[in-house]
Each structure stands twice: as C-alpha cells, then as structure tokens.
Scaffold this motif. Structure first.
Motif, PDB file in Angstrom:
ATOM      1  N   SER A  20       0.832  -1.382  -0.027  1.00 58.32           N
ATOM      2  CA  SER A  20      -0.091  -0.117   0.053  1.00 58.32           C
ATOM      3  C   SER A  20       0.833   1.225   0.076  1.00 58.32           C
ATOM      4  CB  SER A  20      -1.007   0.053   1.238  1.00 58.32           C
ATOM      5  OG  SER A  20      -1.659  -1.089   1.299  1.00 58.32           O
ATOM      6  N   ILE A  21       2.203   1.157  -0.486  1.00 51.75           N
ATOM      7  CA  ILE A  21       3.060   2.232  -0.330  1.00 51.75           C
ATOM      8  C   ILE A  21       2.386   3.379  -1.201  1.00 51.75           C
ATOM      9  CG2 ILE A  21       5.173   2.907  -1.163  1.00 51.75           C
ATOM     10  CD1 ILE A  21       6.707   0.863  -0.084  1.00 51.75           C
ATOM     11  N   SER A  22       2.039   3.163  -2.303  1.00 49.15           N
ATOM     12  CA  SER A  22       1.488   4.502  -3.144  1.00 49.15           C
ATOM     13  C   SER A  22       0.393   5.164  -2.489  1.00 49.15           C
ATOM     14  CB  SER A  22       1.063   3.851  -4.605  1.00 49.15           C
ATOM     15  OG  SER A  22      -0.087   2.833  -4.160  1.00 49.15           O
ATOM     16  N   GLN A  32       8.276   7.058   0.086  1.00 47.69           N
ATOM     17  CA  GLN A  32       8.971   5.670   0.086  1.00 47.69           C
ATOM     18  C   GLN A  32       9.746   5.231   0.540  1.00 47.69           C
ATOM     19  OE1 GLN A  32       8.455   4.238  -4.013  1.00 47.69           O
ATOM     20  NE2 GLN A  32       9.424   2.268  -3.518  1.00 47.69           N
ATOM     21  N   GLU A  33      11.025   5.975   0.896  1.00 44.30           N
ATOM     22  CA  GLU A  33      12.012   5.817   1.833  1.00 44.30           C
ATOM     23  C   GLU A  33      11.732   5.530   3.126  1.00 44.30           C
ATOM     24  OE1 GLU A  33      11.798   8.185  -0.593  1.00 44.30           O
ATOM     25  OE2 GLU A  33      13.232   7.139  -2.099  1.00 44.30           O
ATOM     26  N   GLU A  34      10.716   6.721   3.608  1.00 40.18           N
ATOM     27  CA  GLU A  34      10.111   6.520   5.142  1.00 40.18           C
ATOM     28  C   GLU A  34       9.405   5.060   5.424  1.00 40.18           C
ATOM     29  OE1 GLU A  34       9.159  10.942   6.634  1.00 40.18           O
ATOM     30  OE2 GLU A  34       8.137  10.264   4.906  1.00 40.18           O
ATOM     31  N   ASN A  39       9.584  -0.582   7.454  1.00 37.06           N
ATOM     32  CA  ASN A  39       9.432  -1.863   7.095  1.00 37.06           C
ATOM     33  C   ASN A  39      10.736  -2.759   7.664  1.00 37.06           C
ATOM     34  OD1 ASN A  39       6.807  -2.903   6.474  1.00 37.06           O
ATOM     35  ND2 ASN A  39       7.460  -2.949   4.289  1.00 37.06           N
ATOM     36  N   ASP A  40      12.059  -2.049   7.388  1.00 36.99           N
ATOM     37  CA  ASP A  40      13.199  -2.572   7.770  1.00 36.99           C
ATOM     38  C   ASP A  40      13.126  -2.801   9.236  1.00 36.99           C
ATOM     39  OD1 ASP A  40      13.857  -2.768   4.967  1.00 36.99           O
ATOM     40  OD2 ASP A  40      15.233  -1.109   5.075  1.00 36.99           O
ATOM     41  N   LYS A  41      12.814  -1.637   9.974  1.00 36.02           N
ATOM     42  CA  LYS A  41      12.715  -1.786  11.205  1.00 36.02           C
ATOM     43  C   LYS A  41      11.945  -2.942  11.998  1.00 36.02           C
ATOM     44  CE  LYS A  41      14.181   3.083  11.951  1.00 36.02           C
ATOM     45  NZ  LYS A  41      13.890   4.710  12.124  1.00 36.02           N
TER      46      LYS A  41
END
Length: 345
Positions: A20-22, A32-34, A39-41
């Motif tokens: 659901s990024i868009s 998108q970077e945030e 997600n990485d965290k």
C-alpha cells in the motif's frame, strides 16, 4: 473467540505496508523511503531472536535443522547428563564440580542477550515507530473491536511476541485493550484481579520488553523506561511452561487462556507455527472439543505445516476441530484480512 498471534503477524503488517506504499505516500504525505525504512525496522525487531543463531553459530553449523531454542535444549540435556552421571564421575573425578559454573555461565549469557534484545525493542519505541504504525492503520483496531462488540463477542487476544506492534494496531480511539495491569498504591503498574474481568483482553503470554521482574512480582513499565530485568520467555521449549508458572502475571494469563479455550467457539492462529510451543499444544490436547461447534482457523503462509505440527504433537489426527486454513492472499491487503477475520462468527 480466542486469537493467538506470533511473528507472522508482524510480517503480515510489513506486507500490508509494502503493498500500500502508493496509497500512503499520497494520502499521508510520507515518502517511499520512510515507509521502506519502517518496514526494515519492523523486520529487524521481529527477527531479533535470530541473534541467538549467531550466539550458537558453531553448533548451528553442526545441526542446521535446529533453531536456537532447540540448541538450548540440547545443551541442557548434555549438561544434565554430565552432572548426573556416576560413571563419568568415576572416570573423571570432581567433574561434576565444573558443570555448575558452566550452567550458570550459560544462563548469564542468555540473560545478557535477552537484555540486549529488550533494549532494541525500547529503541524502536523511542524512535516513534509505533506512532507511525498507528498512523498507517488508524482504523484497524477500531473496526475489529467495534464489530466484535456489536456481535456480542468477547475476544481474548494472545501473542507470543514481545514487541508492541499488535498492541498499537488494535488501539480503539487511542485506548489499548486491557491487559490486567493497573496502578497500585505506589503508582506501579501491577496485575489487578478485577482488571482481568473485562469483555476484551490482550495478553503477552511469553512476556514483553515492558514487563519487569521486581522481586516476587512482575510490573509493567511506562513509556520507554529502562528495563534491567525483562520478563521475556526464550528457552528450551519444554521449560517454557515452568517459567510461566513461576511468574504471577504469565501464570494468570495461562489459566485464563485455558478457561477460555473450554468455551470459545473459534480459536484463531495468525502467523504462529507453534513449533516451539508444547505448552500451548498441551492446552489444545486437554480440551474436549466438538467438531460441530468448535473451529480452528489457521492464518499462515504455510497453514498445512502448522496443522502438521499440531497433529505431530498430538500423535494423531486432530478430530476436535473443524480446521479452516487461510493462505497468503489474505495477507496482502489489510482490508481483505479484516473482512475475512470478521466473517468468522
């Protein structure tokens, strides 16, 4: 209704964000970077227990099919054998005297690693990641909890996770699901019996990074307070129940779970393989369910494997439950997941 979650719940949330990024970038003015960073965290704190794989890396190379908790079991078996072997004592005099320090050393090392992991959970909260998660899923908890209330369903939410992701997502208008804790006369958050008689409850059945052992009882820390003695059960699978029963909070959680299972129509497992949870499978085994009125729902990337794990522990096919397996497509969209979950009556 009783709902049990595990690490797979966190991975499901990551999947919702990824797919659901868009929408988020347009509606919430997030980059998108945030979102990728969040997600990485989430992945990092969900996989923190794999740090024990590094801790046991030499043994993991020799026994690649075992996970860390099974490695702990193997070490304990060897140490117990050595400390109780009269034959070995005859061959190597005074050898037993050297086993106790090894056991203590291992317990200390595991405790230090758990404390290190606890601090990483705390760092995740300090970075306002929970606030961002709630921003992404503002109505998730409201929709689920309101719908269950309308149906007069009193849910028990359980998790073997130690983080606060599910707690956060299930908030309803900023209100967390009761977990039994309340203030005592000193202002500490302790387990209060009356607080366990609520229409909905949420339990961290293996502890939390916010649970602190304080002499003979467990207290819950506020906000991001430092926790130097965290209660987080990570051990040889067969020893987990013993640890649970030794704690005043987890013991009550376990008893309520057991009682709820006797009467709940639907038991739902979301992202929990149960592979290292013999105490939970033991509870299932004790219940006298009726096929017609009791359903087991398995939401998992591999629900067949979860069913196989349970059957293996039972040593026979489960006939107590009407088993319904829900595969990965439901994990791709939060609305589809909620609608599917709420279709269970």
């Amino acid at each position: 209704m009783t709902i049990l979650t595990g690490n797979g719940f966190n991975y499901m949330i990551m999947n919702f964000i990824k797919n659901s990024i868009s929408n988020y970038t347009n509606e919430l003015n997030l980059t998108q970077e945030e979102l990728n960073d969040l997600n990485d965290k989430i992945q990092e704190i969900t996989a923190l227990w794999k740090e024990f794989d590094k801790f046991f890396k030499d043994l993991m190379k020799e026994y690649p099919t075992l996970n860390s908790e099974e490695i702990i079991k193997m070490i304990n078996l060897v140490l117990n054998f050595l400390s109780n072997s009269d034959t070995l004592e005859k061959l190597i005099p005074d050898c037993k005297e050297h086993i106790a320090p090894i056991k203590l050393g291992m317990e200390k090392a595991i405790g230090e690693k758990i404390l290190e992991i606890c601090n990483k959970f705390r760092t995740f909260e300090q970075s306002d990641n929970y606030k961002l998660i709630k921003k992404l899923f503002p109505n998730f908890g409201d929709k689920i909890r309101s719908s269950l209330t309308e149906k007069n369903i009193q849910p028990l939410f359980l998790t073997t996770n130690y983080d606060g992701i599910e707690d956060t997502i299930l908030t309803n208008h900023g209100t967390f699901i009761p977990d039994g804790f309340g203030k005592n006369k000193h202002g500490d958050l302790v387990l209060i019996e009356d607080n366990l008689n609520k229409d909905e409850l949420f339990f961290h059945i293996h502890g939390s990074y916010k649970f602190k052992k304080d002499f003979y009882e467990t207290i819950k820390l506020r906000q991001t307070s430092e926790n130097l003695n965290p209660l987080m059960i990570f051990n040889q699978p067969e020893l987990k129940k013993k640890q649970i029963m030794e704690d005043n909070v987890l013991r009550e959680y376990f008893y309520i779970f057991e009682e709820k299972l006797k009467t709940c129509k639907n038991f739902i497992i979301i992202g929990n393989s149960l592979k290292n949870e013999p105490h939970i499978i033991e509870l299932l085994k004790k219940q006298e369910f009726n096929d017609e009125h009791h359903n087991l729902y398995i939401y998992d990337n591999n629900p067949e494997q979860v069913e196989k794990t349970i059957n293996k522990k039972f040593r026979r096919k489960i006939i107590h439950f009407n088993i319904k397996k829900i595969n990965t497509e439901i994990f791709n969209n939060s609305e589809k997941f909620i609608d599917n979950l709420l279709s269970i009556n």
